[in-house]
Design a protein around this motif. Structure first.
Motif, short mmCIF file in Angstrom:
data_model
loop_
_atom_site.label_atom_id
_atom_site.label_comp_id
_atom_site.label_asym_id
_atom_site.label_seq_id
_atom_site.Cartn_x
_atom_site.Cartn_y
_atom_site.Cartn_z
N VAL A 56 -80.51 117.43 -16.47
CA VAL A 56 -80.29 116.08 -16.97
C VAL A 56 -79.69 115.27 -15.82
CG1 VAL A 56 -78.95 114.67 -18.57
CG2 VAL A 56 -79.99 116.82 -19.35
N GLY A 57 -80.29 114.13 -15.52
CA GLY A 57 -79.90 113.42 -14.31
C GLY A 57 -78.73 112.47 -14.45
N PRO B 185 -78.30 121.68 -12.56
CA PRO B 185 -78.36 121.53 -11.09
C PRO B 185 -78.54 120.08 -10.68
CG PRO B 185 -80.43 122.41 -11.92
CD PRO B 185 -79.47 122.42 -13.08
N ARG B 186 -77.70 119.66 -9.74
CA ARG B 186 -77.82 118.29 -9.26
C ARG B 186 -78.84 118.16 -8.16
NH1 ARG B 186 -73.34 114.32 -6.48
NH2 ARG B 186 -74.34 112.37 -7.11
N TRP B 187 -78.98 119.18 -7.31
CA TRP B 187 -79.83 119.08 -6.13
C TRP B 187 -81.11 119.87 -6.24
CZ3 TRP B 187 -78.12 115.15 -3.60
CH2 TRP B 187 -76.76 114.86 -3.61
N ASN C 83 -71.67 112.70 -21.60
CA ASN C 83 -71.85 113.89 -20.77
C ASN C 83 -71.31 113.60 -19.37
OD1 ASN C 83 -74.16 112.11 -20.28
ND2 ASN C 83 -74.99 113.76 -19.03
N ARG C 84 -70.72 114.63 -18.76
CA ARG C 84 -70.11 114.46 -17.46
C ARG C 84 -70.28 115.75 -16.63
NH1 ARG C 84 -70.12 110.10 -19.24
NH2 ARG C 84 -68.42 108.55 -19.35
N TYR C 85 -70.55 115.56 -15.34
CA TYR C 85 -70.47 116.69 -14.42
C TYR C 85 -69.02 117.14 -14.30
CZ TYR C 85 -75.24 116.50 -12.51
OH TYR C 85 -76.59 116.56 -12.34
N GLN D 204 -70.53 115.02 -0.82
CA GLN D 204 -70.25 114.44 0.50
C GLN D 204 -71.42 114.64 1.46
OE1 GLN D 204 -66.62 116.23 1.86
NE2 GLN D 204 -65.40 115.39 0.18
N VAL D 205 -72.00 115.84 1.47
CA VAL D 205 -73.08 116.14 2.41
C VAL D 205 -74.45 115.80 1.83
CG1 VAL D 205 -71.70 117.92 3.50
CG2 VAL D 205 -73.29 118.56 1.69
N GLN D 206 -74.47 115.40 0.53
CA GLN D 206 -75.70 114.99 -0.14
C GLN D 206 -76.77 116.09 -0.13
OE1 GLN D 206 -76.53 111.74 -1.85
NE2 GLN D 206 -74.35 112.28 -2.00
N GLY D 207 -76.35 117.29 -0.52
CA GLY D 207 -77.31 118.38 -0.63
C GLY D 207 -76.61 119.71 -0.78
N PRO D 208 -77.38 120.78 -1.05
CA PRO D 208 -76.79 122.11 -1.22
C PRO D 208 -76.10 122.57 0.05
CG PRO D 208 -79.07 122.06 -2.01
CD PRO D 208 -78.83 120.78 -1.26
N ALA D 209 -74.91 123.17 -0.10
CA ALA D 209 -74.15 123.64 1.06
C ALA D 209 -73.66 125.07 0.88
CB ALA D 209 -72.95 122.72 1.31
N TYR D 210 -74.12 125.75 -0.16
CA TYR D 210 -73.62 127.08 -0.49
C TYR D 210 -74.79 128.03 -0.70
CZ TYR D 210 -69.19 124.72 -1.51
OH TYR D 210 -68.04 123.98 -1.42
#
Length: 543
Positions: free
Chosen positions: A57-58, A87-89, A121-123, A134-140
């Protein structure tokens, strides 16, 4: 000298891993070259964890005055909250490195107030969420990546970098070096618990996050003033009579592999007991009684070396016995644990535990002969689809003799068992489960909520059941039991959940009368297709 020893150790690791990787990659390439064209056509398939009711859900929404079909019970003044991965990304359905367990935590809530309903609804703004924002993408590194060779290469690279250069993997500034098991990489996406006036959002590889109700604002990580040094299960247990909360944490990467802890009624961490296991295992749930906590050391193990054999690292070892640890509630060391053994099996979720007496403990849980973790596992023998289906079982543990007796309770497959929360750890009469079926994509689907009456279970093999059936194209999430105001009977209350319609791609929130599942429930549609995949847990917070 210390630095040179580190370099030598790193060199040995690199040489060994390089040889194994060359072998594994060669085998992989040969298998792909020799595979028939039909195998290659499978690449046109889509990731089921990014489709249908699993699709992300966006938007974060706040919607007042939801339409209501029927009449809301007048005594329900509070908030129904559901947690789950979103998932956000990762939103490309052809991305097969994403696993459902990896999604960012998102809360969906319906607020009931004077016969009206609103939605938001909230993240959950975890450290991981904020860094990736901050990095605008997956970092893990994702859990889904660990079942592939590339994910293992990444883990080895980062481990060597940490060994040689002493990279700090526990600070947000170096968050991209986090791997599965690091305490600050959690998504808080699995479950909810309310204790000491706090709503806690949970995932089993991190500490809780404190959530402010009813706004669902993320307050902060909650590590008990820095005293909590280990991970926190997604399924803690609160004793309603004492107010204490018991929980455990496990790790597949660090030793000791498990810890057991107790929090007082006023929210102070009283103690943590380290527990050594022979091998890291997935330990998802546990039980409590008046005097004990019951730990499940089941043969669903973590063996990362399996990746070098082109297998998945989570292995169900059918030749290993199941172990059940009975630790006194206020134990101070692991020597006080009484371990009993039984046949190999797996149980994701416990309905309840209680004592017939201090030497006879009863546990009800959903048991399967083989686990189904939705594609994460490898089997030490050929997997059997029927064996992965869970059925409710009863265990009788006789602590003095060490005898373990298992009895199957239901004829139908079921999971996500719940009781009236006021009876967690004490003898109950009623329970509530989600009846399972498998979709055409072999994904779990909930077709009904079933009420179980254990009143005559001592004198017969089966329990009495009544069910509320969802529609032909509907599936639901886990139900939560909410007592009616002034209730004097155990089952006098309501069952609540979200129900998803696959045809209309819409969701509605329903309230069932727990005493009469045949009645027509009041419902409220939600403004987004709130995805209710089976596991995400729900809580009801009275005003």
């Amino acid at each position: 000298a210390t630095r040179w020893r580190a370099w030598v150790r790193a060199g040995c690791v690199v040489v060994y891993v390089t040889v194994r990787l060359v072998y594994a990659i060669t085998c992989e390439l040969l298998s792909r070259l020799m595979a028939p064209s039909k195998e290659h056509s499978s690449r046109n398939l889509r990731n089921p964890f990014l489709m249908g009711n699993f699709a992300p859900v966006g938007d974060e929404l706040t919607v007042e005055q939801l339409p209501i079909h029927g009449t809301l019970p007048a005594d329900l003044q509070g908030q129904f909250v559901r947690n789950g991965p979103n998932p956000r990304w990762e939103n490309n359905p052809k991305n097969f490195s994403y696993h459902w367990f990896d999604g960012d935590g998102m809360l969906h809530a319906v607020l009931l107030n004077n016969g009206k309903a609103s939605y938001l609804n909230r993240y959950i703004k975890t450290d991981r969420f904020q860094h990736e924002n901050q990095v605008q993408g997956p970092a893990y590194v994702r859990l889904g990546e660990l079942v592939h060779l590339f994910g293992f290469i990444t883990l080895v690279y980062r481990a060597v970098m940490h060994l040689v250069f002493q990279t700090d993997t526990h600070t947000l500034a170096h968050a991209q070096t986090h791997t599965y098991g690091d305490v600050r990489r959690g998504t808080a996406n699995t479950a909810l618990e309310f204790h000491d006036g706090r709503l806690l959002s949970l995932v089993e590889n991190d500490v809780p996050y404190h959530i402010k109700a009813p706004t669902l604002e993320t307050v902060a990580r909650h590590d008990y003033a820095g005293q909590l040094k280990h991970t926190f299960t997604a399924h803690p247990k609160v004793d309603a009579r004492t107010g204490e909360m018991m929980f455990f944490g496990y790790s597949v990467e660090q030793t000791p592999n498990a810890h057991y802890s107790v929090v007082s009624a006023c929210g102070s961490l009283l103690r943590s007991v380290p527990i050594d296991l022979a091998i890291p295992v997935m330990m998802h749930d546990f039980g409590i009684t008046e005097h004990y906590s019951v730990l499940l050391d089941l043969p669903f193990t973590f063996r990362p070396e399996k990746l070098l054999e082109r297998n998945k690292p989570f292995v169900f070892e059918h030749t290993r016995q199941s172990r059940y640890g009975f630790i006194p509630r206020h134990a101070t060391n692991q020597k006080q644990i009484k371990w009993l053994v039984g046949p190999s099996c797996f149980a994701f979720h416990v309905l309840n535990c209680f004592e017939e007496n201090q030497l006879h403990v009863v546990m009800y849980a959903s048991r399967s002969s083989q686990p189904n973790s939705l594609g994460l596992e490898t089997f030490s023998q050929a997997p059997d689809e029927q064996a992965t289906l869970p059925y409710l079982h009863r265990w009788d543990f006789f602590l003095e003799t060490g005898v373990v007796k298992e009895t199957r309770v239901t004829e139908f497959s079921c999971e996500f068992p719940r009781v009236n929360d006021s009876l967690i750890g004490y003898k109950h009469r009623y329970g509530y489960v989600a009846r399972f079926c498998l979709s055409s994509e072999k994904m779990p689907k909930i077709s009904a909520v079933v009420k179980l009456d254990f009143h005559e279970h001592k004198h017969s093999d089966k329990v009495t059941t009544t069910a509320y059936e969802f529609g032909a194209h509907e599936t639901a999430g886990e139900c939560v039991f909410v007592p009616r105001q002034g209730a004097t009977e155990e089952d006098d209350g309501y069952l609540m959940t979200f129900v998803y319609n696959e045809m209309t791609e819409s969701t509605h929130y329903i309230i069932l009368d727990a005493k009469n599942l045949d009645g027509q429930p009041p419902t409220t549609p939600t403004p987004t297709p709130t995805p209710p995949p089976p596991h995400p847990q729900t809580r009801y917070l009275p005003s």
